[in-house]
Design an enzyme around this catalytic site. Structure first.
Site, PDB file in Angstrom:
ATOM      1  N   LEU A 134       0.637  49.613  -1.292  1.00 15.52           N
ATOM      2  CA  LEU A 134       1.009  50.569  -0.243  1.00 15.52           C
ATOM      3  C   LEU A 134       2.191  51.431  -0.682  1.00 15.52           C
ATOM      4  CD1 LEU A 134       0.741  51.304   2.934  1.00 15.52           C
ATOM      5  CD2 LEU A 134       2.707  49.788   3.190  1.00 15.52           C
ATOM      6  N   ASP A 141      10.890  56.154  17.262  1.00 17.38           N
ATOM      7  CA  ASP A 141      11.878  56.543  18.277  1.00 17.38           C
ATOM      8  C   ASP A 141      11.959  55.502  19.392  1.00 17.38           C
ATOM      9  OD1 ASP A 141      13.813  58.177  19.406  1.00 17.38           O
ATOM     10  OD2 ASP A 141      12.357  59.411  20.489  1.00 17.38           O
ATOM     11  N   GLY A 142      13.145  55.400  19.993  1.00 21.01           N
ATOM     12  CA  GLY A 142      13.338  54.521  21.150  1.00 21.01           C
ATOM     13  C   GLY A 142      14.235  53.321  20.903  1.00 21.01           C
ATOM     14  N   GLY A 172      17.516  53.205  20.588  1.00 24.21           N
ATOM     15  CA  GLY A 172      18.726  53.248  21.417  1.00 24.21           C
ATOM     16  C   GLY A 172      18.420  52.764  22.830  1.00 24.21           C
ATOM     17  N   HIS A 191      18.677  49.603  16.427  1.00 23.62           N
ATOM     18  CA  HIS A 191      18.252  50.021  15.084  1.00 23.62           C
ATOM     19  C   HIS A 191      17.920  48.790  14.226  1.00 23.62           C
ATOM     20  CE1 HIS A 191      19.156  53.998  16.287  1.00 23.62           C
ATOM     21  NE2 HIS A 191      20.465  53.874  16.272  1.00 23.62           N
ATOM     22  N   GLU A 250      -3.969  64.056  13.307  1.00 21.68           N
ATOM     23  CA  GLU A 250      -4.136  63.625  14.691  1.00 21.68           C
ATOM     24  C   GLU A 250      -2.764  63.165  15.176  1.00 21.68           C
ATOM     25  OE1 GLU A 250      -7.224  63.493  16.220  1.00 21.68           O
ATOM     26  OE2 GLU A 250      -8.296  64.120  14.409  1.00 21.68           O
ATOM     27  N   ARG A 288       7.144  65.291  21.063  1.00 24.04           N
ATOM     28  CA  ARG A 288       7.563  66.387  20.189  1.00 24.04           C
ATOM     29  C   ARG A 288       7.649  65.885  18.756  1.00 24.04           C
ATOM     30  NH1 ARG A 288      12.415  65.956  23.622  1.00 24.04           N
ATOM     31  NH2 ARG A 288      13.810  64.459  22.634  1.00 24.04           N
ATOM     32  N   SER A 323      17.084  61.810  10.682  1.00 25.28           N
ATOM     33  CA  SER A 323      16.763  63.231  10.557  1.00 25.28           C
ATOM     34  C   SER A 323      18.004  64.042  10.172  1.00 25.28           C
ATOM     35  CB  SER A 323      16.193  63.755  11.877  1.00 25.28           C
ATOM     36  OG  SER A 323      17.209  63.923  12.834  1.00 25.28           O
ATOM     37  N   ARG A 378      23.809  50.359  20.594  1.00 25.47           N
ATOM     38  CA  ARG A 378      22.638  51.061  20.045  1.00 25.47           C
ATOM     39  C   ARG A 378      22.249  50.536  18.660  1.00 25.47           C
ATOM     40  NH1 ARG A 378      20.961  55.804  22.284  1.00 25.47           N
ATOM     41  NH2 ARG A 378      20.336  56.545  20.244  1.00 25.47           N
ATOM     42  N   SER A 385      10.200  66.944  16.466  1.00 28.84           N
ATOM     43  CA  SER A 385      11.597  66.767  16.025  1.00 28.84           C
ATOM     44  C   SER A 385      11.794  66.993  14.524  1.00 28.84           C
ATOM     45  CB  SER A 385      12.132  65.382  16.427  1.00 28.84           C
ATOM     46  OG  SER A 385      12.115  65.219  17.829  1.00 28.84           O
TER      47      SER A 385
HETATM   48  C1  IPE Z   1      13.518  61.579  15.722  1.00 29.96           C
HETATM   49  O1  IPE Z   1      14.120  60.900  16.775  1.00 29.96           O
HETATM   50  C2  IPE Z   1      14.127  61.186  14.415  1.00 29.96           C
HETATM   51  C3  IPE Z   1      13.923  59.796  14.001  1.00 29.96           C
HETATM   52  C4  IPE Z   1      13.149  58.905  14.579  1.00 29.96           C
HETATM   53  C5  IPE Z   1      14.647  59.419  12.807  1.00 29.96           C
HETATM   54  P1  IPE Z   1      15.326  61.548  17.583  1.00 29.96           P
HETATM   55  O2  IPE Z   1      15.625  60.640  18.714  1.00 29.96           O
HETATM   56  O3  IPE Z   1      16.439  61.877  16.676  1.00 29.96           O
HETATM   57  O4  IPE Z   1      14.671  62.917  18.110  1.00 29.96           O
HETATM   58  P2  IPE Z   1      15.097  63.832  19.320  1.00 29.96           P
HETATM   59  O5  IPE Z   1      16.556  64.142  19.115  1.00 29.96           O
HETATM   60  O6  IPE Z   1      14.876  63.034  20.573  1.00 29.96           O
HETATM   61  O7  IPE Z   1      14.202  65.020  19.237  1.00 29.96           O
HETATM   62  C1  IPE Z   2      15.263  56.412  16.731  1.00 26.38           C
HETATM   63  O1  IPE Z   2      15.765  55.791  17.857  1.00 26.38           O
HETATM   64  C2  IPE Z   2      15.999  56.016  15.486  1.00 26.38           C
HETATM   65  C3  IPE Z   2      16.854  57.070  14.930  1.00 26.38           C
HETATM   66  C4  IPE Z   2      16.883  58.308  15.305  1.00 26.38           C
HETATM   67  C5  IPE Z   2      17.729  56.678  13.853  1.00 26.38           C
HETATM   68  P1  IPE Z   2      16.834  56.504  18.770  1.00 26.38           P
HETATM   69  O2  IPE Z   2      18.200  56.095  18.328  1.00 26.38           O
HETATM   70  O3  IPE Z   2      16.606  57.978  18.809  1.00 26.38           O
HETATM   71  O4  IPE Z   2      16.522  55.861  20.179  1.00 26.38           O
HETATM   72  P2  IPE Z   2      16.551  56.595  21.581  1.00 26.38           P
HETATM   73  O5  IPE Z   2      15.636  57.762  21.504  1.00 26.38           O
HETATM   74  O6  IPE Z   2      17.969  57.001  21.828  1.00 26.38           O
HETATM   75  O7  IPE Z   2      16.096  55.541  22.537  1.00 26.38           O
HETATM   76 MG    MG Z   3      15.500  59.196  20.044  1.00 21.43          MG
END
Ligand code: IPE
Ligand code: IPE
Ligand code: MG
Length: 208
Positions: free
Chosen positions: A127, A16-17, A19, A33, A196, A183, A61, A29, A185
């Site tokens: 792996l 995550d992160g 974006g 990715h 863990e 969380r 997701s 964004r 998600s």
């Molecule tokens: C969780 O990240 C899903 C993936 C990393 C693919 P999200 O950014 O979609 O989760 P929420 O919406 O913040 O819970």
């Molecule tokens: C996670 O990064 C990747 C995917 C859900 C595809 P995000 O796109 O959720 O990035 P943020 O949380 O918005 O920074």
């Molecule tokens: Mg996110």
């Protein structure tokens, strides 16, 4: 290997992160990715080097369909492109690739690239890399339960476990979530029972 810090056998990551990483650089964004794919490539290499047996990552997701349409199509294109570009190296490195998630909602072209990626690495014994795509823990439990009903099997823990989409690997020892949110998600709801959990503020493209 340091015996007080044994290498986890199965590591799972909520990547995550992306974006926020892009937004901070005034980039679209999708650029985040793309940087996320680079981070995943490094992570796969390091896990293989350190003797991790299974790496499971959350790439898209069940809920990510709610994002703006251009981001969703950007992610689909990126997936197909990344498979085409990365699979030859994965084959060389002995990585066995699995895509885990609901295929029914995906376009025929995307389904074909998932199948090609899996087939190309099917003989590899290194792996195991599970890429969870159009995946949700609730989807997985529901599809497993439906499968048991169709097969006329009793809904026991072990039958359910064997019908889940990740039945080919043991449960994760460690679940990492980057990006600062603490969380799950809808990731690995069943398999996380004794994992863990490690949360870090580091954004996925910066994680190493
Ligand atoms: C969780 O990240 C899903 C993936 C990393 C693919 P999200 O950014 O979609 O989760 P929420 O919406 O913040 O819970
Ligand atoms: C996670 O990064 C990747 C995917 C859900 C595809 P995000 O796109 O959720 O990035 P943020 O949380 O918005 O920074
Ligand atoms: Mg996110």
């Amino acid at each position: 290997m340091n015996p007080s810090h044994p290498t986890p056998n199965h590591v799972a990551i909520v990547m995550d992160g992306n974006g926020r990483w892009a937004t901070r650089r005034f980039l679209p964004r999708v650029a985040g990715h793309k940087a996320g794919v680079d981070s995943l490539r490094r992570c796969v290499r390091i896990c293989a080097e350190r003797g991790v047996s299974v790496l499971t990552v959350f790439a898209f997701s069940s809920e990510n369909w709610n994002r703006p349409q251009d981001e969703v199509s950007g992610l689909m294109e990126l997936l197909a492109m990344a498979i085409g570009r990365e699979v030859p190296q994965l084959v060389k490195d002995g990585v066995r690739l699995y895509f885990v998630g609901e295929r029914a909602g995906l376009s025929p072209a995307i389904k074909l690239s998932l199948e090609k990626g899996e087939a190309a690495t099917a003989a590899n014994a290194g792996l195991i890399l599970n890429v969870c795509f159009n995946y949700g823990g609730r989807w997985d439990m529901a599809q497993a339960a439906r499968r048991l009903v169709v097969e006329g099997k009793p809904v026991t823990e072990s039958n359910l476990d064997a019908a889940l989409a990740l039945a080919h690997v043991p449960d994760p020892d460690l679940i990492i979530r980057t990006g600062g949110e603490q969380r799950i998600s809808n990731f690995l709801l069943w398999q996380a029972a004794y994992s863990e959990l490690y949360f870090t503020d580091t954004l996925w493209p910066d994680f190493d």
